[in-house]
Scaffold this active site. Structure first.
Site, short mmCIF file in Angstrom:
data_model
loop_
_atom_site.label_atom_id
_atom_site.label_comp_id
_atom_site.label_asym_id
_atom_site.label_seq_id
_atom_site.Cartn_x
_atom_site.Cartn_y
_atom_site.Cartn_z
N ASP A 274 0.85 -1.19 0.00
CA ASP A 274 0.00 0.00 0.00
C ASP A 274 0.89 1.24 0.00
O ASP A 274 2.12 1.15 0.01
CB ASP A 274 -0.98 -0.01 1.18
N HIS B 165 -2.62 3.17 -4.83
CA HIS B 165 -2.08 2.61 -3.58
C HIS B 165 -0.66 2.10 -3.78
O HIS B 165 -0.29 1.06 -3.26
CB HIS B 165 -2.98 1.47 -3.06
N GLU C 11 -9.72 2.80 -5.64
CA GLU C 11 -9.29 4.13 -5.22
C GLU C 11 -8.03 4.61 -5.96
O GLU C 11 -7.01 4.88 -5.34
CB GLU C 11 -9.04 4.14 -3.71
C1 ACM Z 1 -11.09 -0.60 -0.16
O1 ACM Z 1 -11.64 -0.60 0.95
N1 ACM Z 1 -10.43 0.46 -0.59
C2 ACM Z 1 -11.13 -1.76 -1.03
#
Ligand code: ACM
Ligand code: ZN
Length: 774
Positions: free
Chosen positions: A199, A269, A333
């Site tokens: 991440d 991410h 995201e």
């Molecule tokens: C997530 O909770 N961004 C998959």
């Protein structure tokens, strides 16, 4: 007698070692989680488990031998004695066997008679689940004989995919902890461990071709304190798994019939990777491993061939390490702001002939391009991709499985498109959310409110799908994101016992699910948690209260429920209850300001957590109330009565104490029942700007004597909140010349999100708790 009441009887006959250990024989209890599909107690005599009982497995079957050893070690945890494991068939012992007549590859049969215990499965995995059932049925009873009532269990899972995720990017958990997590999954019949390995805040897996990913990307210089407070702790933080460690964990999981799905989240991410190799980002950096929470705007450059090669190289090593059918490529995201400005990304859009349309921007289609390319690569290695529901945007890659996290909608759409789906909606199974509304007495969490009952109510198959489409829902998963979870002990606290509720959704047919039947079985499972030393949340032992406004009597009725032994005691004066306080026998009715407190005192003297409710009465409290416009779906709770129930909300707007309105006024008509004099109306709003929740912008008060014709008596404008105004509770009040009336209409207006807000122009939410009339 139905099976459920049979469990209750067993539970009543012997609730644990205290009541039964005198004669050194303790009865087993088949009231377990997840509830088996079919269970029938038999008339015959019980089986007596003693230190000399043997466990047998089919000679030459190493997996079954392992299963036998697991069972022996589990029984040792409970009883302290180690049963011998033998090949062949143990006469009056526990016999493990394979039975090709069992239909489900994870199904098993467990038969207990006076002459022995037979556990059979079509596969070794099925036998493993039979072993888990037996393990949970055996009481913690050191050096006692165990009496197991005669029973026939025929059990199999509802879903073939039963998952649990752990994020090791935000906080790192070493191999021993991950193995413990896998043990916890096995106890709950979960067969898939989704390992979120990378991440923005840390890259956690050794990749031989890119050593800087761990040299640089696994460490951040410090970590933000709390919810992006702007203050940092000054402590370097890091950790990663070597490939040898990964192989060790994969094997450990396999032995427990758990598949690990690795996730390399892309193309967003990825800031830790960019910090290691800045040339992979659109701007070229420099970047640092992120020190705060949220979603970084710096993502992998989709126009850079070298970056695409990087992703494939990483996936190639991941595929070597993890034998799973699925490889998780994230996809969630991924902000597009860098791509919009990046010449390389724009050149790619042009070269590929990508065009934006009404549904999606060109950049969203570019994300779909990246995911589809990765899918081709993964498929070329004989595997399949799985990704978060954002991979639907811009079109799904042909064989992708969708993990639906932003509610159920993405998964529903994917099933309609004939793609496999794992349901993992934040509304039901984000175990990083608070499990109690009393957030002051909880470890700090990301937010939300997800009590055990809500997790239990999760139904992964949406109603709107045809039976054919429903088949694409292959299972369910809960997720544990770890921004606010620095220790493994806290991991345990967040997942237990909510994993029990998840397990029953994953395993047991919904027609057999019932929360009231689940709770005593869940409490029974905590006996296993206790013997393994797990740090689980204890709210199930707390008082379970139902507060009901009764507009006939004008009183708030408090009804209290507890599970397990003991009595409830309560006070009405704010003092902490003791054994000398009033013993709870029947619902308590409240008609004036009261600080209500209650506890359960167990026979052994243990005391539950304090149940504590401040009830405040004003002229509107527990009066009939109607709303002209409905609150938003999801924030309606008990409806209009929430506004006059005498109960105020705290800063968590999801607890049921607040009503939330979007694009609609709060327009409440309160019937004071008799002409009543008043001169002030007040209420709180709850502001969380990041969640699109703003304050009130005006109040209008109207009165009426007949409930039909209203006349306005006062109004007030309230300035719209500014960008640097704080989040939190905003008290509002309007005063006027004293009036007398029976009906009062209070109209509270919200606003659009102002120009400084990320969602500028959209309707803001407005949250109101109590309307106070004085
Ligand atoms: C997530 O909770 N961004 C998959
Ligand atoms: Zn770019």
């Amino acid at each position: 007698m139905n099976t459920l009441s049979k469990y209750a009887l067993i539970l009543a006959a012997c609730t644990g070692m205290l009541s039964c250990s005198n004669n050194k024989t303790v009865r087993g209890n088949y009231g377990i989680v997840p509830l088996p599909q079919e269970m029938a107690e038999q008339q015959g005599a019980s089986f007596e488990l003693t230190p000399s009982t043997q466990i047998s497995y089919p000679e030459g079957n190493e997996l079954m031998k392992k299963n036998a050893n697991f069972l022996s070690s589990y029984i040792k945890e409970a009883t302290g004695y180690e049963l011998p494991v033998v090949a062949g068939v143990a006469g009056k012992g526990i016999n493990l066997s394979l039975d090709k007549n069992i239909q489900n590859p994870e199904g098993y049969k467990l038969a207990v008679t006076a002459d022995g215990i037979q556990i059979s499965g079509e596969t070794e995995a099925g036998v493993f689940y039979g072993i888990q059932t037996l393990r949970k049925s055996i009481p913690t009873a050191k050096d006692a004989n165990i009496e197991l009532p005669a029973v026939n269990i025929n059990d199999y899972p509802r879903f073939k995919y039963r998952g649990m995720m752990l994020d090791v990017g935000r906080h790192f958990f070493p191999v021993d902890s991950v193995k413990k997590y896998i043990d916890i999954l096995a106890l709950h019949n979960i067969n898939t461990f989704h390992w979120h390995l990378t991440d923005d805040q840390g890259w956690r897996i050794e990749i031989k071709k890119y050593p800087k990913l761990t040299e640089i990307g696994s460490k951040r210089s410090e970590t933000v304190i709390g919810h992006n407070s702007g203050k940092y702790d000054g402590q370097e933080y890091g950790g990663f798994y070597t490939q040898d460690e990964i192989r060790d964990v994969v094997k450990y999981a396999q032995e427990r019939y758990i598949t690990i799905i690795p996730e390399i989240d892309m193309p967003g991410h990825q800031q830790a990777a960019l910090a290691s190799y800045p040339e992979l980002g659109c701007t070229g950096g420099p970047y640092e491993v992120w020190k705060q929470w949220g979603v970084s705007e710096d993502v992998i450059c989709a126009g850079n061939e070298q970056a695409m090669q990087f992703l494939e190289d990483v996936l190639a090593e991941i595929i070597e390490l993890f034998p799973s059918k699925y490889i998780h490529v994230g996809g969630d995201e991924c902000p597009k702001v860098r791509w919009e400005k990046c010449p390389k990304c724009q050149a790619r859009i042009k070269a590929e002939g990508i065009k934006g349309d009404k549904k999606h921007s060109a950049e969203e289609y570019l994300q779909s391009y990246v995911i589809s390319r990765m899918e081709k690569f993964v498929e070329s290695k004989g595997r399949h991709i799985i990704g978060w529901d954002e991979i639907l945007e811009g079109g799904l890659a042909p064989n992708a499985t969708v993990m639906s996290w932003r509610g159920m909608e993405g998964g529903t759409e994917a099933a309609r498109q004939k793609h496999d789906v794992v349901m993992s909606p934040n509304t039901f199974v984000y175990l990083d959310y608070y499990q109690s509304s009393d957030t002051e007495n909880e470890p700090q969490a990301i937010g939300g409110y997800l009590p055990l009952e809500k997790v239990y109510s999760f139904e992964p198959v949406p109603e709107g799908l045809t039976p054919e489409e429903q088949k694409y829902i292959i299972g369910a998963q809960a997720n544990l994101w770890t921004e606010y979870i620095p220790t493994f002990s806290q991991v345990e606290y967040m997942v237990l016992p909510r994993m029990g509720a998840l397990a029953e959704t994953q395993w047991t047919d919904p027609s057999k699910k019932d929360y009231r039947s689940f709770l005593p079985r869940m409490i029974h499972l905590t006996e296993v948690y206790d013997r393994l030393g797990y740090n689980y949340a204890k709210h199930i032992f707390d008082i379970n209260a139902t507060l009901t406004p009764n507009t006939e009597s004008g009183m708030l009725e408090i009804s209290l429920l507890k599970f397990g032994d003991g009595d409830i005691y309560y006070t009405l004066d704010g003092s902490v209850p003791t054994r000398n306080s009033i013993k709870y026998e029947s619902p308590v009715n409240i008609d004036k300001d009261t600080d209500f407190k209650a506890i359960v005192i167990r026979p052994n003297g243990n005391v539950s957590r304090l149940f504590n409710e401040q009830i405040r009465f004003n002229k509107a409290t527990i009066k009939p109330v109607t709303l002209k416009e409905s609150p938003s779906k999801g924030y309606t709770f008990n409806g209009a009565s929430v506004l006059v129930d005498g109960l105020s909300g705290n800063e968590n707007y999801k607890t049921g104490r607040w009503l939330g309105f979007q694009g609609k006024d709060v327009d409440a008509v309160i019937d004071l029942k008799t002409p009543t004099e008043f001169s002030t109306i007040s209420f709180n709003t709850n502001v969380v700007k990041g969640d699109w929740i703003m304050g009130a912008t005006s109040i209008v008060v109207k009165i009426s004597d007949d409930g039909k014709t209203f006349r306005e008596i006062a109004n007030k404008a309230i300035p719209v909140l500014k960008q640097d105004d704080k989040d939190g509770l905003y008290p509002q009040e309007i005063t006027f010349e004293s009036v007398t009336a029976r009906y009062v209409e209070v109209i509270i207006k919200g606003s659009k999100l102002p120009s400084w807000h990320g969602g500028a122009g959209s309707d803001a939410f407005l949250f109101v708790d109590e309307i106070v009339i004085k």
